[in-house]
Structure formats: structure tokens, C-alpha cells
Design an enzyme around this catalytic site. Structure first.
Site, PDB file in Angstrom:
ATOM      1  N   ASP A 129      -2.939 -21.892  -4.024  1.00  8.45           N
ATOM      2  CA  ASP A 129      -2.755 -21.097  -5.246  1.00  8.45           C
ATOM      3  C   ASP A 129      -3.677 -21.621  -6.351  1.00  8.45           C
ATOM      4  O   ASP A 129      -4.286 -20.850  -7.097  1.00  8.45           O
ATOM      5  CB  ASP A 129      -1.295 -21.184  -5.708  1.00  8.45           C
ATOM      6  CG  ASP A 129      -0.332 -20.861  -4.581  1.00  8.45           C
ATOM      7  OD1 ASP A 129      -0.300 -19.703  -4.145  1.00  8.45           O
ATOM      8  OD2 ASP A 129       0.379 -21.780  -4.124  1.00  8.45           O
ATOM      9  N   HIS A 150       5.663 -21.957  -4.442  1.00 10.95           N
ATOM     10  CA  HIS A 150       4.596 -21.223  -3.734  1.00 10.95           C
ATOM     11  C   HIS A 150       5.177 -19.868  -3.332  1.00 10.95           C
ATOM     12  O   HIS A 150       5.569 -19.634  -2.193  1.00 10.95           O
ATOM     13  CB  HIS A 150       4.131 -22.006  -2.514  1.00 10.95           C
ATOM     14  CG  HIS A 150       3.150 -21.232  -1.665  1.00 10.95           C
ATOM     15  ND1 HIS A 150       1.946 -20.768  -2.143  1.00 10.95           N
ATOM     16  CD2 HIS A 150       3.216 -20.825  -0.373  1.00 10.95           C
ATOM     17  CE1 HIS A 150       1.313 -20.120  -1.193  1.00 10.95           C
ATOM     18  NE2 HIS A 150       2.067 -20.122  -0.105  1.00 10.95           N
TER      19      HIS A 150
HETATM   20  P1  NAD Z   1       0.731 -19.401  13.325  1.00  9.27           P
HETATM   21  O1  NAD Z   1       1.859 -18.563  13.791  1.00  9.27           O
HETATM   22  O2  NAD Z   1      -0.659 -19.014  13.671  1.00  9.27           O
HETATM   23  O3  NAD Z   1       0.926 -20.893  13.824  1.00  9.27           O
HETATM   24  C1  NAD Z   1       2.138 -21.573  13.684  1.00  9.27           C
HETATM   25  C2  NAD Z   1       2.247 -22.490  14.864  1.00  9.27           C
HETATM   26  O4  NAD Z   1       3.407 -23.303  14.681  1.00  9.27           O
HETATM   27  C3  NAD Z   1       2.425 -21.759  16.198  1.00  9.27           C
HETATM   28  O5  NAD Z   1       1.418 -22.180  17.104  1.00  9.27           O
HETATM   29  C4  NAD Z   1       3.813 -22.163  16.665  1.00  9.27           C
HETATM   30  O6  NAD Z   1       3.913 -22.289  18.078  1.00  9.27           O
HETATM   31  C5  NAD Z   1       3.973 -23.495  15.970  1.00  9.27           C
HETATM   32  N1  NAD Z   1       5.357 -23.929  15.801  1.00  9.27           N
HETATM   33  C6  NAD Z   1       6.459 -23.172  15.600  1.00  9.27           C
HETATM   34  N2  NAD Z   1       7.555 -23.954  15.551  1.00  9.27           N
HETATM   35  C7  NAD Z   1       7.123 -25.223  15.726  1.00  9.27           C
HETATM   36  C8  NAD Z   1       7.787 -26.478  15.800  1.00  9.27           C
HETATM   37  N3  NAD Z   1       9.115 -26.574  15.679  1.00  9.27           N
HETATM   38  N4  NAD Z   1       7.042 -27.572  15.999  1.00  9.27           N
HETATM   39  C9  NAD Z   1       5.703 -27.496  16.134  1.00  9.27           C
HETATM   40  N5  NAD Z   1       5.017 -26.334  16.096  1.00  9.27           N
HETATM   41  C10 NAD Z   1       5.732 -25.219  15.887  1.00  9.27           C
HETATM   42  O7  NAD Z   1       0.904 -19.546  11.734  1.00  9.27           O
HETATM   43  P2  NAD Z   1      -0.159 -20.111  10.695  1.00  9.27           P
HETATM   44  O8  NAD Z   1      -0.970 -18.967  10.191  1.00  9.27           O
HETATM   45  O9  NAD Z   1      -0.827 -21.298  11.245  1.00  9.27           O
HETATM   46  O10 NAD Z   1       0.826 -20.515   9.492  1.00  9.27           O
HETATM   47  C11 NAD Z   1       1.711 -21.585   9.624  1.00  9.27           C
HETATM   48  C12 NAD Z   1       2.648 -21.635   8.426  1.00  9.27           C
HETATM   49  O11 NAD Z   1       1.909 -21.920   7.229  1.00  9.27           O
HETATM   50  C13 NAD Z   1       3.391 -20.320   8.140  1.00  9.27           C
HETATM   51  O12 NAD Z   1       4.728 -20.617   7.758  1.00  9.27           O
HETATM   52  C14 NAD Z   1       2.622 -19.743   6.962  1.00  9.27           C
HETATM   53  O13 NAD Z   1       3.415 -18.846   6.221  1.00  9.27           O
HETATM   54  C15 NAD Z   1       2.318 -21.009   6.203  1.00  9.27           C
HETATM   55  N6  NAD Z   1       1.262 -20.931   5.192  1.00  9.27           N
HETATM   56  C16 NAD Z   1       1.457 -21.607   4.025  1.00  9.27           C
HETATM   57  C17 NAD Z   1       0.480 -21.595   3.049  1.00  9.27           C
HETATM   58  C18 NAD Z   1       0.689 -22.317   1.740  1.00  9.27           C
HETATM   59  O14 NAD Z   1      -0.127 -22.086   0.814  1.00  9.27           O
HETATM   60  N7  NAD Z   1       1.691 -23.169   1.564  1.00  9.27           N
HETATM   61  C19 NAD Z   1      -0.712 -20.898   3.284  1.00  9.27           C
HETATM   62  C20 NAD Z   1      -0.886 -20.224   4.488  1.00  9.27           C
HETATM   63  C21 NAD Z   1       0.116 -20.238   5.435  1.00  9.27           C
HETATM   64  C1  LMR Z   2      -0.588 -17.675   1.476  1.00  7.11           C
HETATM   65  O1  LMR Z   2      -0.339 -17.850   0.293  1.00  7.11           O
HETATM   66  O2  LMR Z   2      -1.658 -17.165   1.857  1.00  7.11           O
HETATM   67  C2  LMR Z   2       0.415 -18.112   2.525  1.00  7.11           C
HETATM   68  O3  LMR Z   2       1.567 -18.643   1.945  1.00  7.11           O
HETATM   69  C3  LMR Z   2       0.717 -17.043   3.503  1.00  7.11           C
HETATM   70  C4  LMR Z   2       1.603 -15.987   2.895  1.00  7.11           C
HETATM   71  O4  LMR Z   2       2.647 -15.699   3.499  1.00  7.11           O
HETATM   72  O5  LMR Z   2       1.257 -15.458   1.850  1.00  7.11           O
END
Ligand code: NAD
Ligand code: LMR
Length: 348
Positions: free
Chosen positions: A180, A208
Site C-alpha cells: 500500500d 491492509h
Molecule cells: P496463491 O493461491 O497463489 O498461493 C498461496 C499458496 O499458499 C498456495 O500454493 C497454497 O497451497 C499455499 N498454502 C495454503 N495453505 C497453506 C498452509 N497452511 N501452509 C503452507 N502453504 C499453504 O496466493 P498468492 O497470490 O501467493 O497470495 C497469498 C496470500 O497473500 C493471499 O492471502 C493474498 O490475499 C495475500 N496477499 C497479501 C498482500 C498484502 O499486501 N498483504 C498482497 C498480495 C497478496
Molecule cells: C493486494 O493488496 O493486492 C492484496 O492484498 C491482494 C488483494 O486481495 O487485494
């Protein structure tokens, strides 16, 4: 078929020549390593973008059992990059194993939201992951482990993690609002037509989520107050919601949530924590509140912070006007509601 002996899980990947000029390796755990963010993050860490080209790293990757086979392919690719800083890679579906002696933990593994969802819709589904992983960090990680929670809803997942890791200092467990923050900097730079390096002291307060408050009251652009260089109506009516809803904008365009920019932000959050923020500037990190700015102690809330000597500190003494107060309180209330919904997952 070509199979490099250096690309198998757990095998030594670095040559003796390189080890002699480098520091002692650090252990870096990454959860959800087989997912989208994992794929963007692992190669940057392994290449030395996190701690520098003279810091060898051992990667300890955690995935759910069905994803281990695909993760093995990623391990092969890591080996095939012949990174000078990558000592070895191990994979596991057991948090206790992946977190063993970890110096750093990137908690990425969790479900992402899809179109039309809010991040808070993920709360109950993802919460159990962080209960289990908090306990495993507590019992197995290095005592000085530094943790970033990326999986959504990140602030409250960090709270669950730390409440299940009573032997660690809650300050060791943080959540990511750096994406962000970076979005806020980039959008302001684009609007004022300056390079991003000329934008300073932007900050994100709170969650967030769409209630986050991107604050420009203390920001500068090319050394002058930001709010003297943009229209206040633009700031309040376009900029704030655009930054706060950028995640959904990316999902609508890409059909999946942000991955490379999220991986970059996670790496920058951790790198600044360890190596320090730029002189004269600050960043945004979601950390347990110490009561600053009227935010209840313990709530994992994003503040402007500076990092120095491996520690972060909330920027103190900023003036908060009534516009800011209202927004800081709204995002605080949302975090309190999230906390109240998952209290049953706090360790006893
Ligand atoms: P994704 O689905 O591509 O990958 C997530 C991975 O986590 C998968 O491979 C899944 O098998 C694995 N997983 C699920 N449960 C698990 C566990 N208990 N232990 C280990 N691995 C596990 O998703 P992504 O795009 O990589 O996003 C991951 C997370 O990050 C999501 O919750 C997304 O919303 C979040 N995210 C946060 C931000 C932020 O700014 N804070 C930004 C982008 C994404
Ligand atoms: C983001 O801000 O891009 C991530 O938290 C993914 C989402 O769910 O928006």
C-alpha cells in the site's frame, strides 16, 4: 533427460570458492512457496536482493502436501539459476520442519480473494493456518526470528500468529502494508510528474484493507509539502480510495491478486527492518501498537516507522488533524472487529 545434481531439495548449491568470502548463512522460511507470490519472491531472495550479495541464504519452504510436487519444480529452477548466495533449499508440509531455526519467516501461504470479495471475507478460512504456524514458530524458530505476514487479512493474521507464539516478543511478528505504501508513493509521483525517489514521508495508517488511511499530510514532493502540490479534492476523493482499492483493481485486470508487487513489497519490508530505512524518510509497517496515536496496545496496526540497527520505531509527534483522526479511528475499529471475531484462536 537433463537433471542437475545441484537442483534437488536439500542439496548444497553453493561452491566452496564462494563460501570462503561470505558470512554465515541465514535460514529463511517461506510459506505458500508454491503459490504466485512465492514464485516471485523466492528467486529475489535467492539472488541476494534481500540481504545483499555477501549473505548466503538457506531457503526452508512450506507448502500443503498436494503442492509439494509442483514446488519441487520450483526448487529445480532455483538450482538452475546457479545463484551465488543460495546455499540450499528444503521443502516440507510440516510447519515445525520449515520453521526450524528460521531467522526470518515470510508467511505468505493463505487463500487469496477473488473478484467481488473483501480481504476480511478470508478471515475465518485463513485464521487456522496462522494459529498453527504461530505455535510452530514459537517452538522451533530461532529466538530472534523476524516474521512478516503477507497472507490476508494480514494484520489480524499477524495478531493470531503472535498470540500463539507467547515465547516470542510480539514485536517480532509484523504484517505487510508496504505494498500500500509503495502504491501511495507511485501514485503521488505519477500525479506530480516526479520520479518516485523525490517522494518522501508518505504513510499508511491502520489495516491492509479498504479502510486504510494513506496519509499525505506529512509527505513531501521534491522537498515541498505534497498537499501544496495536489488538489485537496483529488487527494480526498480520488487518491485515498484508489490506493485503498488498488488490490481489487489489479484483481479485476489480472484475474488474480497482485503477486510480483506483493513479493517486492515483502522483500523491502524485511530488508528495511534489517538494514534500515533511508535517511530522512520512513516507511509503513503493520506492527503491534504500543499505544501511540491513541491506537490500543497490541492491535496490529500500520504506522509510519523508521528502522535502524535492526529495530523499527514508530515515528512520533506527528500532528493528527480531525480529517486524519476520523480515518485512523475507522480503520482501528475495523481491526478491533476482526480481532473480536477470532479471539477464540488466541492461545491460552
Ligand atoms: P496463491 O493461491 O497463489 O498461493 C498461496 C499458496 O499458499 C498456495 O500454493 C497454497 O497451497 C499455499 N498454502 C495454503 N495453505 C497453506 C498452509 N497452511 N501452509 C503452507 N502453504 C499453504 O496466493 P498468492 O497470490 O501467493 O497470495 C497469498 C496470500 O497473500 C493471499 O492471502 C493474498 O490475499 C495475500 N496477499 C497479501 C498482500 C498484502 O499486501 N498483504 C498482497 C498480495 C497478496
Ligand atoms: C493486494 O493488496 O493486492 C492484496 O492484498 C491482494 C488483494 O486481495 O487485494
Amino acid at each position: 533427460m537433463f537433471e542437475s545434481p545441484r537442483c534437488q531439495s536439500g542439496k548444497r548449491l553453493m561452491s566452496i570458492r564462494e563460501t570462503s568470502i561470505m558470512k554465515k548463512p541465514v535460514r529463511i522460511a517461506v510459506t505458500g512457496a508454491g503459490g504466485q507470490i512465492g514464485y516471485a519472491l523466492l528467486f529475489r531472495i535467492a539472488a541476494g536482493d534481500f540481504l545483499g550479495p555477501d549473505q548466503p541464504v538457506r531457503l526452508q519452504l512450506l507448502e500443503v502436501t498436494p503442492a509439494l510436487k509442483a514446488l519441487q519444480g520450483v526448487v529445480m529452477e532455483l538450482g538452475d539459476c546457479a545463484f551465488h548466495t543460495l546455499v540450499d533449499v528444503s521443502t516440507s508440509d510440516q510447519a515445525d520442519v520449515a520453521f526450524k531455526d528460521a531467522d526470518f519467516a515470510f508467511l505468505v501461504g493463505a487463500k487469496p480473494r477473488g473478484p467481488g470479495m473483501e480481504r476480511s471475507d478470508l478471515l475465518l478460512g485463513n485464521a487456522e493456518i496462522f494459529r498453527v504456524q504461530g505455535r510452530a514458530l514459537n517452538d522451533h524458530a530461532a529466538r530472534g526470528v523476524r516474521v512478516i505476514v503477507v497472507g490476508n487479512p494480514a494484520n489480524t493474521n499477524a495478531l493470531i500468529t503472535s498470540r500463539n507464539a507467547p515465547d516470542l516478543d510480539a514485536r517480532q511478528i509484523t504484517a505487510m502494508t508496504r505494498l500500500d505504501h509503495n502504491r501511495a508513493v507511485a501514485l503521488l509521483a505519477a500525479k506530480t510528474n516526479v520520479p518516485v525517489a523525490d517522494v518522501h514521508r508518505v504513510c499508511i495508517w491502520g489495516n491492509h484493507s479498504t479502510t486504510q488511511f494513506p496519509d499525505l499530510h506529512h509527505a513531501s514532493v521534491s522537498g515541498k509539502p505534497a498537499l501544496q502540490q495536489v488538489d485537496v479534492a483529488w487527494y480526498q476523493q480520488e487518491y485515498i480510495p484508489r490506493v485503498a482499492k488498488r488490490g481489487a483493481e489489479v484483481i479485476a485486470a489480472r484475474g488474480a491478486s497482485s503477486a510480483a508487487s506483493a513479493a517486492n513489497a515483502a522483500l523491502e519490508h524485511m530488508r528495511d527492518w534489517v538494514l534500515g530505512t533511508r535517511a530522512g524518510d520512513w516507511t509503513s509497517m503493520a506492527i503491534p501498537s504500543d499505544g501511540s496515536y491513541g491506537i490500543p496496545k497490541g492491535l496490529v496496526y500500520s504506522f509510519p516507522v523508521t528502522c535502524n540497527g535492526g529495530k523499527y520505531e514508530i515515528v512520533s509527534g506527528l500532528e493528527v488533524n480531525s480529517f486524519s483522526r476520523e480515518r485512523m479511528d475507522a480503520t482501528r475499529r475495523e481491526l478491533e472487529e476482526e480481532r473480536d471475531a477470532i479471539q477464540h484462536l488466541f492461545g491460552g
